[in-house]
Motif scaffolding. Structure first.
Motif, PDB file in Angstrom:
ATOM      1  N   ASP A  96      -0.892  -0.035  -6.403  1.00  0.00           N
ATOM      2  CA  ASP A  96      -1.321   1.055  -7.280  1.00  0.00           C
ATOM      3  C   ASP A  96      -0.220   2.102  -7.264  1.00  0.00           C
ATOM      4  OD1 ASP A  96      -3.686  -0.371  -7.216  1.00  0.00           O
ATOM      5  OD2 ASP A  96      -4.926   1.292  -6.570  1.00  0.00           O
ATOM      6  N   VAL A  97       0.152   2.611  -8.436  1.00  0.00           N
ATOM      7  CA  VAL A  97       1.166   3.661  -8.525  1.00  0.00           C
ATOM      8  C   VAL A  97       0.609   4.784  -9.402  1.00  0.00           C
ATOM      9  CG1 VAL A  97       2.409   2.519 -10.421  1.00  0.00           C
ATOM     10  CG2 VAL A  97       3.601   4.173  -8.998  1.00  0.00           C
ATOM     11  N   PHE A  98       0.745   6.021  -8.923  1.00  0.00           N
ATOM     12  CA  PHE A  98       0.246   7.196  -9.631  1.00  0.00           C
ATOM     13  C   PHE A  98       0.798   7.200 -11.054  1.00  0.00           C
ATOM     14  CE2 PHE A  98       0.437  12.022 -10.098  1.00  0.00           C
ATOM     15  CZ  PHE A  98      -0.914  12.158 -10.353  1.00  0.00           C
ATOM     16  N   ASP A  99      -0.082   7.364 -12.027  1.00  0.00           N
ATOM     17  CA  ASP A  99       0.348   7.233 -13.422  1.00  0.00           C
ATOM     18  C   ASP A  99       1.342   8.300 -13.876  1.00  0.00           C
ATOM     19  OD1 ASP A  99      -1.439   9.377 -13.742  1.00  0.00           O
ATOM     20  OD2 ASP A  99      -2.801   8.272 -15.043  1.00  0.00           O
ATOM     21  N   THR A 144       0.807  -1.218   0.000  1.00  0.00           N
ATOM     22  CA  THR A 144       0.000   0.000   0.000  1.00  0.00           C
ATOM     23  C   THR A 144       0.838   1.265   0.000  1.00  0.00           C
ATOM     24  OG1 THR A 144      -0.195  -0.121   2.414  1.00  0.00           O
ATOM     25  CG2 THR A 144      -1.971  -1.123   1.108  1.00  0.00           C
ATOM     26  N   GLN A 145       2.046   1.188   0.512  1.00  0.00           N
ATOM     27  CA  GLN A 145       2.917   2.364   0.572  1.00  0.00           C
ATOM     28  C   GLN A 145       4.368   1.918   0.518  1.00  0.00           C
ATOM     29  OE1 GLN A 145       1.601   5.480   0.871  1.00  0.00           O
ATOM     30  NE2 GLN A 145      -0.484   4.829   1.348  1.00  0.00           N
ATOM     31  N   GLY A 172      10.688  -6.221 -10.576  1.00  0.00           N
ATOM     32  CA  GLY A 172       9.967  -7.362 -11.129  1.00  0.00           C
ATOM     33  C   GLY A 172       8.457  -7.215 -11.244  1.00  0.00           C
ATOM     34  N   TRP A 173       7.921  -6.036 -10.932  1.00  0.00           N
ATOM     35  CA  TRP A 173       6.480  -5.807 -11.044  1.00  0.00           C
ATOM     36  C   TRP A 173       6.099  -5.631 -12.510  1.00  0.00           C
ATOM     37  CZ3 TRP A 173       3.212  -5.324  -6.669  1.00  0.00           C
ATOM     38  CH2 TRP A 173       3.867  -5.359  -5.427  1.00  0.00           C
ATOM     39  N   THR A 174       4.903  -6.096 -12.858  1.00  0.00           N
ATOM     40  CA  THR A 174       4.376  -5.969 -14.207  1.00  0.00           C
ATOM     41  C   THR A 174       2.930  -5.484 -14.136  1.00  0.00           C
ATOM     42  OG1 THR A 174       3.676  -8.282 -14.221  1.00  0.00           O
ATOM     43  CG2 THR A 174       5.867  -7.806 -15.120  1.00  0.00           C
ATOM     44  N   PRO A 175       2.378  -4.978 -15.242  1.00  0.00           N
ATOM     45  CA  PRO A 175       0.981  -4.546 -15.217  1.00  0.00           C
ATOM     46  C   PRO A 175       0.058  -5.700 -14.814  1.00  0.00           C
ATOM     47  CG  PRO A 175       2.060  -3.715 -17.179  1.00  0.00           C
ATOM     48  CD  PRO A 175       3.022  -4.684 -16.527  1.00  0.00           C
ATOM     49  N   ASP A 176      -0.902  -5.398 -13.966  1.00  0.00           N
ATOM     50  CA  ASP A 176      -1.859  -6.406 -13.536  1.00  0.00           C
ATOM     51  C   ASP A 176      -2.729  -6.786 -14.737  1.00  0.00           C
ATOM     52  OD1 ASP A 176      -4.562  -7.351 -12.537  1.00  0.00           O
ATOM     53  OD2 ASP A 176      -3.409  -7.341 -10.683  1.00  0.00           O
ATOM     54  N   PRO A 177      -2.779  -8.061 -15.111  1.00  0.00           N
ATOM     55  CA  PRO A 177      -3.530  -8.431 -16.307  1.00  0.00           C
ATOM     56  C   PRO A 177      -5.048  -8.268 -16.161  1.00  0.00           C
ATOM     57  CG  PRO A 177      -2.642 -10.385 -15.237  1.00  0.00           C
ATOM     58  CD  PRO A 177      -2.091  -9.197 -14.513  1.00  0.00           C
ATOM     59  N   GLN A 178      -5.570  -8.399 -14.941  1.00  0.00           N
ATOM     60  CA  GLN A 178      -7.014  -8.271 -14.760  1.00  0.00           C
ATOM     61  C   GLN A 178      -7.469  -6.833 -14.600  1.00  0.00           C
ATOM     62  OE1 GLN A 178      -5.854 -10.869 -12.238  1.00  0.00           O
ATOM     63  NE2 GLN A 178      -6.709 -12.677 -13.200  1.00  0.00           N
ATOM     64  N   THR A 179      -6.658  -6.013 -13.926  1.00  0.00           N
ATOM     65  CA  THR A 179      -7.035  -4.628 -13.658  1.00  0.00           C
ATOM     66  C   THR A 179      -5.809  -3.745 -13.870  1.00  0.00           C
ATOM     67  OG1 THR A 179      -8.483  -5.500 -11.923  1.00  0.00           O
ATOM     68  CG2 THR A 179      -8.168  -3.123 -11.967  1.00  0.00           C
ATOM     69  N   PRO A 180      -5.527  -3.337 -15.097  1.00  0.00           N
ATOM     70  CA  PRO A 180      -4.307  -2.564 -15.351  1.00  0.00           C
ATOM     71  C   PRO A 180      -4.356  -1.122 -14.843  1.00  0.00           C
ATOM     72  CG  PRO A 180      -5.514  -2.953 -17.383  1.00  0.00           C
ATOM     73  CD  PRO A 180      -6.227  -3.708 -16.306  1.00  0.00           C
ATOM     74  N   ARG A 181      -5.566  -0.594 -14.584  1.00  0.00           N
ATOM     75  CA  ARG A 181      -5.694   0.789 -14.099  1.00  0.00           C
ATOM     76  C   ARG A 181      -6.748   0.858 -13.004  1.00  0.00           C
ATOM     77  NH1 ARG A 181      -3.154   4.724 -16.812  1.00  0.00           N
ATOM     78  NH2 ARG A 181      -4.366   6.286 -15.752  1.00  0.00           N
ATOM     79  N   HIS A 182      -6.546   1.832 -12.113  1.00  0.00           N
ATOM     80  CA  HIS A 182      -7.527   2.155 -11.083  1.00  0.00           C
ATOM     81  C   HIS A 182      -7.550   3.679 -10.998  1.00  0.00           C
ATOM     82  CE1 HIS A 182      -8.759   2.600  -6.732  1.00  0.00           C
ATOM     83  NE2 HIS A 182      -9.760   1.949  -7.285  1.00  0.00           N
ATOM     84  N   GLY A 183      -8.475   4.299 -11.729  1.00  0.00           N
ATOM     85  CA  GLY A 183      -8.517   5.765 -11.781  1.00  0.00           C
ATOM     86  C   GLY A 183      -7.239   6.308 -12.395  1.00  0.00           C
ATOM     87  N   ASP A 184      -6.575   7.210 -11.662  1.00  0.00           N
ATOM     88  CA  ASP A 184      -5.332   7.810 -12.162  1.00  0.00           C
ATOM     89  C   ASP A 184      -4.086   7.048 -11.691  1.00  0.00           C
ATOM     90  OD1 ASP A 184      -5.364   8.555  -9.503  1.00  0.00           O
ATOM     91  OD2 ASP A 184      -5.262  10.710  -9.882  1.00  0.00           O
ATOM     92  N   LEU A 221      -1.833   3.265 -12.058  1.00  0.00           N
ATOM     93  CA  LEU A 221      -1.584   1.988 -12.713  1.00  0.00           C
ATOM     94  C   LEU A 221      -1.608   0.910 -11.635  1.00  0.00           C
ATOM     95  CD1 LEU A 221       1.457   3.037 -14.924  1.00  0.00           C
ATOM     96  CD2 LEU A 221      -0.964   3.018 -15.560  1.00  0.00           C
ATOM     97  N   VAL A 222      -2.082  -0.251 -11.989  1.00  0.00           N
ATOM     98  CA  VAL A 222      -2.092  -1.378 -11.049  1.00  0.00           C
ATOM     99  C   VAL A 222      -1.017  -2.356 -11.515  1.00  0.00           C
ATOM    100  CG1 VAL A 222      -3.450  -3.230 -10.017  1.00  0.00           C
ATOM    101  CG2 VAL A 222      -4.554  -1.050 -10.624  1.00  0.00           C
TER     102      VAL A 222
END
Length: 158
Positions: free
Chosen positions: A117-120, A81-82, A133-145, A147-148
């Protein structure tokens, strides 16, 4: 040194969080959204709860808290989360050390997948997480402003 945060650390944790967030939100969001008294009070309450759960790690350098990380489970999935480092201490390996400590805790708990979640607009953080090693979440790539991103932890072998 990485250690669990205590209630005595709360003022330093909130101050570090506020300073770090200002570096990437300023110019993109109204200052009140990250520096206003209501937001700081909300932030403090969130950090206090996370500290009480034993879910906040602190990186201590030269007697001061130089970095913080928090994590917790939501909807059956672990979330980072942080993760913040004092801007004056960027590029000193503190973020990578905190991240590694989180991964160690997650593996010990049997966690295999983590989201964040990281601010776009925060390209510096995106580059950091990609390097870890983090990659875009395949199920939910965005959450508002934001990136997931997703991290899949390989099982440790003996």
């Amino acid at each position: 040194m990485i250690r669990l945060a205590t209630a005595a650390d709360l003022d330093a944790v909130v101050a570090l969080h506020t300073e770090a967030r200002a570096t990437y939100y300023r110019g993109h969001l109204p200052d009140a959204d990250f520096l206003g008294p209501e937001e700081i009070a909300r932030s403090r309450a969130g950090w206090a709860a996370a500290v009480d759960r034993g879910a906040v790690l602190c990186a201590v350098r030269d007697g001061e808290i130089a970095g913080i990380a928090a994590y917790g489970e939501r909807e059956g999935l672990m979330h980072l989360t942080q993760l913040h480092v004092l801007p004056a201490r960027w590029r000193a390996g503190i973020g990578a050390e905190l991240h590694a400590a989180c991964v160690e805790k997650w593996r010990a708990a049997g966690v295999t997948t983590v989201r964040l979640d990281v601010f776009d607009k925060n390209e510096r953080a995106q580059a950091f997480y990609t390097a870890q090693g983090w990659t875009p979440d395949p199920q939910t790539p965005r959450h508002g402003d934001h990136l997931v991103l997703r991290l899949t932890l390989a099982a440790e072998t003996e």
